[in-house]
Design a protein around this motif. Structure first.
Motif, PDB file in Angstrom:
ATOM      1  N   ALA A 104       0.792  -1.055  -0.002  1.00  0.00           N
ATOM      2  CA  ALA A 104      -0.034  -0.014  -0.323  1.00  0.00           C
ATOM      3  C   ALA A 104       0.715   1.215  -0.016  1.00  0.00           C
ATOM      4  N   VAL A 105       1.871   1.186   0.965  1.00  0.00           N
ATOM      5  CA  VAL A 105       2.799   2.458   0.944  1.00  0.00           C
ATOM      6  C   VAL A 105       3.481   2.601  -0.389  1.00  0.00           C
ATOM      7  N   TYR A 106       4.032   1.548  -1.070  1.00  0.00           N
ATOM      8  CA  TYR A 106       4.556   1.587  -2.494  1.00  0.00           C
ATOM      9  C   TYR A 106       4.051   2.063  -3.354  1.00  0.00           C
ATOM     10  N   PHE A 107       2.761   1.673  -3.338  1.00  0.00           N
ATOM     11  CA  PHE A 107       1.737   2.245  -4.557  1.00  0.00           C
ATOM     12  C   PHE A 107       1.244   3.409  -4.271  1.00  0.00           C
ATOM     13  N   PHE A 108       1.228   3.963  -3.244  1.00  0.00           N
ATOM     14  CA  PHE A 108       1.113   5.440  -3.012  1.00  0.00           C
ATOM     15  C   PHE A 108       2.042   6.177  -3.381  1.00  0.00           C
ATOM     16  N   THR A 136     -17.560  23.099 -18.729  1.00  0.00           N
ATOM     17  CA  THR A 136     -18.039  24.471 -17.945  1.00  0.00           C
ATOM     18  C   THR A 136     -17.555  24.457 -16.629  1.00  0.00           C
ATOM     19  N   GLN A 137     -16.939  23.677 -16.089  1.00  0.00           N
ATOM     20  CA  GLN A 137     -16.615  23.176 -14.650  1.00  0.00           C
ATOM     21  C   GLN A 137     -15.387  24.153 -14.212  1.00  0.00           C
ATOM     22  N   SER A 138     -15.515  24.719 -13.088  1.00  0.00           N
ATOM     23  CA  SER A 138     -14.559  25.781 -12.543  1.00  0.00           C
ATOM     24  C   SER A 138     -13.353  24.912 -12.200  1.00  0.00           C
ATOM     25  N   PHE A 139     -12.224  25.453 -11.918  1.00  0.00           N
ATOM     26  CA  PHE A 139     -11.098  24.954 -11.940  1.00  0.00           C
ATOM     27  C   PHE A 139     -11.051  24.327 -10.533  1.00  0.00           C
ATOM     28  N   PRO A 140     -11.438  24.959  -9.412  1.00  0.00           N
ATOM     29  CA  PRO A 140     -11.484  24.238  -8.100  1.00  0.00           C
ATOM     30  C   PRO A 140     -12.489  22.996  -8.099  1.00  0.00           C
ATOM     31  N   ALA A 141     -13.647  23.069  -8.920  1.00  0.00           N
ATOM     32  CA  ALA A 141     -14.200  21.850  -9.012  1.00  0.00           C
ATOM     33  C   ALA A 141     -13.585  20.691  -9.859  1.00  0.00           C
ATOM     34  N   TRP A 142     -12.947  21.182 -10.871  1.00  0.00           N
ATOM     35  CA  TRP A 142     -12.048  20.286 -11.739  1.00  0.00           C
ATOM     36  C   TRP A 142     -10.882  19.486 -10.674  1.00  0.00           C
ATOM     37  N   MET A 143     -10.241  20.283 -10.108  1.00  0.00           N
ATOM     38  CA  MET A 143      -9.215  19.848  -9.088  1.00  0.00           C
ATOM     39  C   MET A 143      -9.949  18.825  -8.111  1.00  0.00           C
ATOM     40  N   LYS A 144     -11.022  19.019  -7.519  1.00  0.00           N
ATOM     41  CA  LYS A 144     -11.620  18.235  -6.638  1.00  0.00           C
ATOM     42  C   LYS A 144     -11.818  16.861  -7.175  1.00  0.00           C
ATOM     43  N   ASP A 145     -12.331  16.913  -8.466  1.00  0.00           N
ATOM     44  CA  ASP A 145     -12.501  15.522  -9.334  1.00  0.00           C
ATOM     45  C   ASP A 145     -11.083  14.622  -9.488  1.00  0.00           C
ATOM     46  N   GLN A 146     -10.408  15.672  -9.886  1.00  0.00           N
ATOM     47  CA  GLN A 146      -8.915  15.068  -9.652  1.00  0.00           C
ATOM     48  C   GLN A 146      -8.416  14.279  -8.440  1.00  0.00           C
ATOM     49  N   LEU A 147      -8.697  14.803  -7.515  1.00  0.00           N
ATOM     50  CA  LEU A 147      -8.483  14.342  -6.310  1.00  0.00           C
ATOM     51  C   LEU A 147      -9.330  13.039  -5.888  1.00  0.00           C
ATOM     52  N   ILE A 148     -10.531  13.034  -6.229  1.00  0.00           N
ATOM     53  CA  ILE A 148     -11.286  11.849  -5.805  1.00  0.00           C
ATOM     54  C   ILE A 148     -10.795  10.974  -7.064  1.00  0.00           C
ATOM     55  N   ASN A 153      -8.967   5.607  -7.673  1.00  0.00           N
ATOM     56  CA  ASN A 153      -7.762   4.734  -8.285  1.00  0.00           C
ATOM     57  C   ASN A 153      -6.947   4.075  -7.263  1.00  0.00           C
ATOM     58  N   TYR A 154      -6.410   4.836  -6.437  1.00  0.00           N
ATOM     59  CA  TYR A 154      -5.494   4.455  -5.551  1.00  0.00           C
ATOM     60  C   TYR A 154      -6.105   3.062  -4.710  1.00  0.00           C
ATOM     61  N   LEU A 155      -7.422   3.276  -4.250  1.00  0.00           N
ATOM     62  CA  LEU A 155      -7.870   2.332  -3.295  1.00  0.00           C
ATOM     63  C   LEU A 155      -8.037   1.189  -4.198  1.00  0.00           C
ATOM     64  N   LEU A 156      -8.524   1.145  -5.410  1.00  0.00           N
ATOM     65  CA  LEU A 156      -8.716   0.175  -6.150  1.00  0.00           C
ATOM     66  C   LEU A 156      -7.318  -0.519  -6.509  1.00  0.00           C
ATOM     67  N   MET A 157      -6.488   0.189  -7.183  1.00  0.00           N
ATOM     68  CA  MET A 157      -5.221  -0.566  -7.488  1.00  0.00           C
ATOM     69  C   MET A 157      -4.425  -0.985  -6.356  1.00  0.00           C
ATOM     70  N   ALA A 158      -4.484  -0.242  -5.108  1.00  0.00           N
ATOM     71  CA  ALA A 158      -3.667  -0.879  -4.042  1.00  0.00           C
ATOM     72  C   ALA A 158      -4.364  -2.211  -3.392  1.00  0.00           C
ATOM     73  N   THR A 159      -5.694  -2.396  -3.810  1.00  0.00           N
ATOM     74  CA  THR A 159      -6.284  -3.597  -3.492  1.00  0.00           C
ATOM     75  C   THR A 159      -5.608  -4.787  -4.398  1.00  0.00           C
ATOM     76  N   ILE A 160      -5.651  -4.538  -5.816  1.00  0.00           N
ATOM     77  CA  ILE A 160      -4.903  -5.249  -6.917  1.00  0.00           C
ATOM     78  C   ILE A 160      -3.749  -5.713  -6.538  1.00  0.00           C
ATOM     79  N   ILE A 161      -2.758  -4.523  -6.203  1.00  0.00           N
ATOM     80  CA  ILE A 161      -1.395  -4.840  -6.217  1.00  0.00           C
ATOM     81  C   ILE A 161      -1.256  -5.712  -4.978  1.00  0.00           C
ATOM     82  N   ILE A 162      -1.864  -5.601  -3.753  1.00  0.00           N
ATOM     83  CA  ILE A 162      -1.702  -6.483  -2.577  1.00  0.00           C
ATOM     84  C   ILE A 162      -1.871  -7.923  -2.952  1.00  0.00           C
TER      85      ILE A 162
END
Length: 422
Positions: A104-108, A136-148, A153-162
């Motif tokens: 999990a740490v490695y993949f993070f 039409t999305q504002s930059f803060p809203a777009w960044m929020k989606d990038q964080l989501i 993706n991290y949680l799904l892929m971390a499960t896969i890598i484990i």
């Protein structure tokens, strides 16, 4: 290391030049002579400015797609060849004695590396979409989606890598087969929970507010023997001017979803055609065919990855700083090979998808028998998304899961003429 980095950068640069030449110089996206003046000709439903913007926007987006796909492969290669992968493995091993926490740490750190260096490229895509008034999305809203995106993706892929690396360590020769067996329930689980757990992280889903339209859609569903009770709408106008509708999920969690942009821009007859198209996927069991096809491809894909990882480690292990397939430091190689094989399989999977989409179009026109509404809905989809009616051949092969708008409108026109003649 410097020699290989120089070679890879030079190869990537040459590849970018070839892509630019193909899209901006070589490709002819005009309408073939037999179809000039038909309803598939953009001149019959787009203004001159809309045609120009469509050509510019689509070409730029296609260029970005083709140059960014190998960019992630390049980043994974850099992560390996510079020794960052091995250093990250050492850091993760120092944090815990438990292998699943080490994974999990490695993949993070790997995810953070890829996401941080990919952010400028993603930002370019966002800026282009806003410039052409698709996004039409504002930059803060777009960044929020990038964080989501990052955390989902991290949680799904971390499960896969484990799981994958536990299997590799326990069953080095047959891990790919056991991983494939486990991917079957995992894929079904994701498809089941996506509509209720993942999709709402990005948008708000509500029952369709237009009850008169919902009644018409449910009558259409009843006609097709579909046990539907609700149609959902999603507030995509906060993010885009493009139009869409889709079916997602399986079993009791399946949903028919309409973007509010579609509701705002199309009339009821056009929406009913779109809904009949989506219902066709359910009636013809395209979702399950798609799952079966994905599982078949993934079986061969995992087997080839196993063989290719063994070859690469034996042949280039010292260059890539990988001693064994059992090491965490080999995971970027796994992702690199997975990305390449997935891209290479796109022509096959897209061909099957385009066949299914045409089948759904024909089912929808038989059900609604409204050729004018069907054709005008496709014309509006092209205008709203600034889509090319006749994209370059390679773009169709590698990107298009649907027939081109030229193809869709032409076969609807021909179907309509056939009905008139009868």
């Amino acid at each position: 290391m410097r020699k290989w980095l120089t070679r890879s950068i030079f190869a990537y640069f040459i590849y970018g030049l070839l892509v630019y030449w193909y899209l901006f110089v070589f490709s002819d996206t005009g309408i073939p002579a037999p179809y000039i003046g038909t309803q598939a000709d953009p001149e019959t439903f787009m203004t001159g400015r809309e045609q120009l913007l469509s050509q510019e926007y689509s070409t730029i987006r296609n260029f970005l797609y083709l140059v960014t796909v190998p960019f992630e492969w390049f980043l994974l290669f850099v992560f390996l060849i510079t020794g960052l992968s091995r250093k990250t493995q050492e850091w993760s091993q120092a944090t815990s004695r438990f292998s699943f926490l080490q994974s999990a740490v490695y993949f993070f750190w790997l995810s953070l590396f890829i996401s941080f260096l990919s952010l400028p490229v993603n930002l370019i895509g966002y800026k282009i979409s806003t410039t052409y008034h698709i996004t039409t999305q504002s930059f803060p809203a777009w960044m929020k989606d990038q964080l989501i995106d990052f955390w989902v993706n991290y949680l799904l892929m971390a499960t896969i890598i484990i799981v994958v690396f536990w299997l590799i360590r326990r069953f080095e020769k047959k891990w790919w087969l056991y991983a494939w067996f486990l991917s079957i329930p995992f894929s079904m689980f994701l498809m089941f929970v996506q509509p209720v757990l993942i999709d709402p992280l990005y948008n708000d889903f509500t029952p369709l507010k237009n009850k008169e339209l919902e009644t018409k859609i449910l009558e259409l569903a009843d006609k097709a023997d579909i046990p539907a009770e609700h149609v959902y709408e999603v507030n995509m106008s906060e993010k885009t001017n493009a139009l869409n509708a889709y079916v997602t999920g399986i079993g009791s969690n399946s949903r028919i979803v309409l973007w509010d942009t579609t509701l705002n821009r199309l009339n009821d007859d056009e929406i009913l055609f779109i809904m009949a198209h989506e219902m066709a996927h359910y009636v013809k069991k395209h979702i399950y065919v798609g799952i079966a096809g994905y599982l078949l491809l993934s079986l061969f894909g995992l087997f080839f990855i196993h063989l290719l990882m063994k070859f690469c480690i034996n042949r280039f292990g010292s260059l890539l700083k990988i001693h064994s397939m059992k090491e965490l430091t080999a995971f970027p190689l796994f992702l690199l090979l997975l990305g390449i094989l997935t891209f290479a399989s796109n022509p096959l999977s897209n061909t099957v998808a385009r066949y299914q989409e045409k089948s759904a179009d024909m089912y929808a026109i038989e059900m609604t028998n409204n050729h004018e509404a069907a054709i005008s809905s496709f014309q509006e989809l092209s205008k709203a998304g600034l889509s090319q009616v006749n994209p370059p051949t390679l773009i169709k092969i590698f990107r298009y899961t649907h027939p081109t708008m030229l193809e869709r409108i032409i076969y609807l026109e021909e179907h309509g003429k056939g009905n008139v003649e009868k």
